[in-house]
Design a protein around this motif. Sequence first.
Motif, PDB file in Angstrom:
ATOM      1  N   ALA A   1       8.843  32.024  29.190  1.00 48.56           N
ATOM      2  CA  ALA A   1       8.896  33.489  29.086  1.00 48.56           C
ATOM      3  C   ALA A   1       8.803  34.071  30.497  1.00 48.56           C
ATOM      4  CB  ALA A   1       7.742  34.002  28.214  1.00 48.56           C
TER       5      ALA A   1
ATOM      6  N   LYS B   1       8.714  36.869  31.879  1.00 51.01           N
ATOM      7  CA  LYS B   1       7.898  38.004  32.297  1.00 51.01           C
ATOM      8  C   LYS B   1       6.576  37.572  32.903  1.00 51.01           C
ATOM      9  CE  LYS B   1       5.120  39.913  28.444  1.00 51.01           C
ATOM     10  NZ  LYS B   1       5.279  39.195  27.168  1.00 51.01           N
ATOM     11  N   ALA B   2       6.125  36.351  32.613  1.00 46.86           N
ATOM     12  CA  ALA B   2       4.867  35.883  33.213  1.00 46.86           C
ATOM     13  C   ALA B   2       4.976  35.777  34.728  1.00 46.86           C
ATOM     14  CB  ALA B   2       4.464  34.535  32.621  1.00 46.86           C
TER      15      ALA B   2
ATOM     16  N   ALA C   1      14.308  39.234  24.041  1.00 45.19           N
ATOM     17  CA  ALA C   1      13.508  40.009  23.086  1.00 45.19           C
ATOM     18  C   ALA C   1      12.979  41.242  23.804  1.00 45.19           C
ATOM     19  CB  ALA C   1      12.350  39.172  22.543  1.00 45.19           C
TER      20      ALA C   1
ATOM     21  N   ARG D   1      14.052  39.315  15.365  1.00 47.53           N
ATOM     22  CA  ARG D   1      12.628  39.192  15.648  1.00 47.53           C
ATOM     23  C   ARG D   1      11.855  39.741  14.461  1.00 47.53           C
ATOM     24  NH1 ARG D   1       9.219  41.011  20.930  1.00 47.53           N
ATOM     25  NH2 ARG D   1       7.163  40.465  20.138  1.00 47.53           N
TER      26      ARG D   1
ATOM     27  N   MET E   1       0.514  40.723  18.785  1.00 48.87           N
ATOM     28  CA  MET E   1       1.922  41.120  18.805  1.00 48.87           C
ATOM     29  C   MET E   1       2.503  41.109  17.398  1.00 48.87           C
ATOM     30  SD  MET E   1       2.478  41.344  22.219  1.00 48.87           S
ATOM     31  CE  MET E   1       4.153  40.968  22.706  1.00 48.87           C
TER      32      MET E   1
ATOM     33  N   HIS F   1      12.942  34.825  15.358  1.00 47.55           N
ATOM     34  CA  HIS F   1      11.980  34.798  16.458  1.00 47.55           C
ATOM     35  C   HIS F   1      10.708  35.448  15.933  1.00 47.55           C
ATOM     36  CE1 HIS F   1      10.582  36.965  20.361  1.00 47.55           C
ATOM     37  NE2 HIS F   1      10.048  35.763  20.323  1.00 47.55           N
TER      38      HIS F   1
ATOM     39  N   PHE G   1       6.744  36.076  16.933  1.00 41.29           N
ATOM     40  CA  PHE G   1       5.749  35.967  18.013  1.00 41.29           C
ATOM     41  C   PHE G   1       4.501  36.726  17.570  1.00 41.29           C
ATOM     42  CE2 PHE G   1       3.888  37.427  22.055  1.00 41.29           C
ATOM     43  CZ  PHE G   1       3.855  36.238  22.762  1.00 41.29           C
TER      44      PHE G   1
ATOM     45  N   SER H   1      -0.714  36.340  21.889  1.00 37.34           N
ATOM     46  CA  SER H   1      -0.776  35.502  23.085  1.00 37.34           C
ATOM     47  C   SER H   1      -2.204  35.407  23.606  1.00 37.34           C
ATOM     48  CB  SER H   1       0.184  36.029  24.155  1.00 37.34           C
ATOM     49  OG  SER H   1      -0.377  37.040  24.925  1.00 37.34           O
ATOM     50  N   GLN H   2      -2.393  34.506  24.571  1.00 34.69           N
ATOM     51  CA  GLN H   2      -3.690  34.278  25.225  1.00 34.69           C
ATOM     52  C   GLN H   2      -4.802  33.981  24.214  1.00 34.69           C
ATOM     53  OE1 GLN H   2      -4.574  33.368  28.041  1.00 34.69           O
ATOM     54  NE2 GLN H   2      -6.763  33.620  27.975  1.00 34.69           N
TER      55      GLN H   2
ATOM     56  N   GLU I   1       7.874  29.583  23.076  1.00 36.78           N
ATOM     57  CA  GLU I   1       8.117  30.290  24.339  1.00 36.78           C
ATOM     58  C   GLU I   1       6.757  30.570  24.962  1.00 36.78           C
ATOM     59  OE1 GLU I   1       9.953  34.035  23.540  1.00 36.78           O
ATOM     60  OE2 GLU I   1       8.496  34.559  22.004  1.00 36.78           O
ATOM     61  N   LEU I   2       6.577  30.042  26.158  1.00 33.08           N
ATOM     62  CA  LEU I   2       5.281  30.143  26.810  1.00 33.08           C
ATOM     63  C   LEU I   2       5.441  30.768  28.184  1.00 33.08           C
ATOM     64  CD1 LEU I   2       4.104  26.521  25.987  1.00 33.08           C
ATOM     65  CD2 LEU I   2       3.352  28.615  24.848  1.00 33.08           C
ATOM     66  N   GLY I   3       4.518  31.645  28.520  1.00 30.59           N
ATOM     67  CA  GLY I   3       4.512  32.241  29.843  1.00 30.59           C
ATOM     68  C   GLY I   3       3.318  31.711  30.625  1.00 30.59           C
ATOM     69  N   ARG I   4       2.189  32.350  30.386  1.00 28.64           N
ATOM     70  CA  ARG I   4       1.027  32.015  31.237  1.00 28.64           C
ATOM     71  C   ARG I   4       0.598  30.566  31.102  1.00 28.64           C
ATOM     72  NH1 ARG I   4      -2.618  36.265  30.363  1.00 28.64           N
ATOM     73  NH2 ARG I   4      -1.353  37.082  28.702  1.00 28.64           N
TER      74      ARG I   4
ATOM     75  N   TYR J   1       1.433  37.007  35.522  1.00 30.12           N
ATOM     76  CA  TYR J   1       1.021  38.413  35.447  1.00 30.12           C
ATOM     77  C   TYR J   1       0.228  38.846  36.691  1.00 30.12           C
ATOM     78  CZ  TYR J   1       2.457  37.386  30.738  1.00 30.12           C
ATOM     79  OH  TYR J   1       3.197  36.970  29.657  1.00 30.12           O
TER      80      TYR J   1
HETATM   81  C1  LIG Z   1       4.739  38.214  26.671  1.00 26.44           C
HETATM   82  C2  LIG Z   1       5.557  37.394  25.783  1.00 26.44           C
HETATM   83  C3  LIG Z   1       5.537  35.993  25.894  1.00 26.44           C
HETATM   84  C4  LIG Z   1       4.661  35.257  26.857  1.00 26.44           C
HETATM   85  O1  LIG Z   1       3.301  35.380  26.573  1.00 26.44           O
HETATM   86  P1  LIG Z   1       2.252  34.483  27.345  1.00 26.44           P
HETATM   87  O2  LIG Z   1       0.932  34.957  26.913  1.00 26.44           O
HETATM   88  O3  LIG Z   1       2.478  34.682  28.809  1.00 26.44           O
HETATM   89  O4  LIG Z   1       2.527  33.075  26.978  1.00 26.44           O
HETATM   90  C5  LIG Z   1       6.370  35.273  25.065  1.00 26.44           C
HETATM   91  N1  LIG Z   1       7.183  35.888  24.183  1.00 26.44           N
HETATM   92  C6  LIG Z   1       7.214  37.231  24.032  1.00 26.44           C
HETATM   93  C7  LIG Z   1       8.111  37.836  23.029  1.00 26.44           C
HETATM   94  C8  LIG Z   1       6.406  38.021  24.819  1.00 26.44           C
HETATM   95  O5  LIG Z   1       6.433  39.350  24.668  1.00 26.44           O
END
Ligand SMILES: *Cc1c(COP(=O)(O)O)cnc(C)c1O
Length: 412
Positions: free
Chosen positions: A69, A71-72, A113, A159, A173, A205, A207, A210-211, A288-291, A392
């Motif tokens: 992801a 945006k992280a 997304a 989604r 979310m 999708h 979601f 997170s965290q 899908e992973l960010g942090r 972030y």
């Molecule tokens: C923010 C977001 C992520 C990433 O979240 P993390 O907490 O960084 O893993 C993944 N998918 C969607 C749709 C998001 O909005």
Amino acid sequence: MKPAGKPLGPIPPGWGCVDGVLAVDGVPVTDLVARAGDTPLFVYATSLLDARVAQLRAAMPARLALHYAVKANPYSPLVAHMAGLVDGFDIASGGELAILRGVGIDPRRVSFAGPGKRDRELEAAIAAGVTLNCESEGEADRALAIGQRLGVTPRLAIRVNPDFDLKGSGMKMGGGAKPFGIDAVRVPALARRLVAAGVDWRGFHIFAGSQSLDSAAVIETQSQTVALALRLAAEAGVPLPHCNLGGGMGIPYFPGDTPVDLAAIGAALGERLDALGPDAADTQFCVELGRYLVGEAGVYLCRVVDRKESHGEVYLVTDGGLHHQLAASGNFGTVVRRNYPVAIATRFAAEVEEEASIVGCLCTPLDRLADKAGFPRAEPGDLVAVFCAGAYGASASPSAFLGQGPALEMLV
Ligand SMILES: *Cc1c(COP(=O)(O)O)cnc(C)c1O
């Protein structure tokens, strides 16, 4: 006497020490700062990114794809490095698509997304072959119209706003009224309509949050997510070529936090997927992973500019601050301010000698990187390290505030 002070968060594994200085792969951060030419500086370690993805691959079922992801952390060299590690990318804006294209990532590996996609963003994504995770019926209709106008078959997924959320998650979310996704009860009708319209149907999708550091909650949510996707596909009478299970796994930031049990999560998901019937035999599942992928692989380095005392308390004033590290200052979605893992990088092996607060250079009491914690005695010129800075940080902080400008960034 060694003053205890308030606790600091746990320093993530993988960081080293050379001659008393914090080091990345044997290189002291003082050398990295010299190479960059200035502070503040974000350093992202490829060795830690590689290690994290290897851990995930080892723990997760082989049929599960890994997406990053963006945006992280959208820093281009980091994104380019991730392209060799993960199977796909999830973006949340046309700007992130431009970053991915700038480093040569195939748009067919990308899904998009996020609420409020503008027509020009939909157009760029559809023209490039990006999968759109539709956030509303209205957005799906706009995508259909744009596809028709361009003469391109849009790749569309829905989604879903699930009826559950991820327990223990920092950011919910899903569950109840949300600006994200389409309420689950309305999804089958839209899915039927999109398939009938002849789109390149990409499934769901989902979601839910997170965290989360609660492994049992992550396992439960993933299981519910798989069940929901299969139920919606069956109800709609459409195939499920792809199913994005979202993310959810958090990283330890604060005192007492412990990592998720990756082996347990992977084993449970493996069993869940193994138990699926023939109708899901061809479904491609992904997370899908960010942090979780990048958060612990980054450190933020700033320099002590001043050392002062006020009413008996020591302040180490740095050239960094919340304009680069909004989350560490406690101002990015946290209710109670707690200390991140923070250390004096140039005295990394030294004993705690005093209680001090580490603050930034902004004229606001919010600008605090560590509150009344125990540190070795630091002087102007010393470097401060804020860990868990890989996600972030630079892109999620108000770097224009007070005319400060962005930090330097470096991938090593
Ligand atoms: C923010 C977001 C992520 C990433 O979240 P993390 O907490 O960084 O893993 C993944 N998918 C969607 C749709 C998001 O909005």
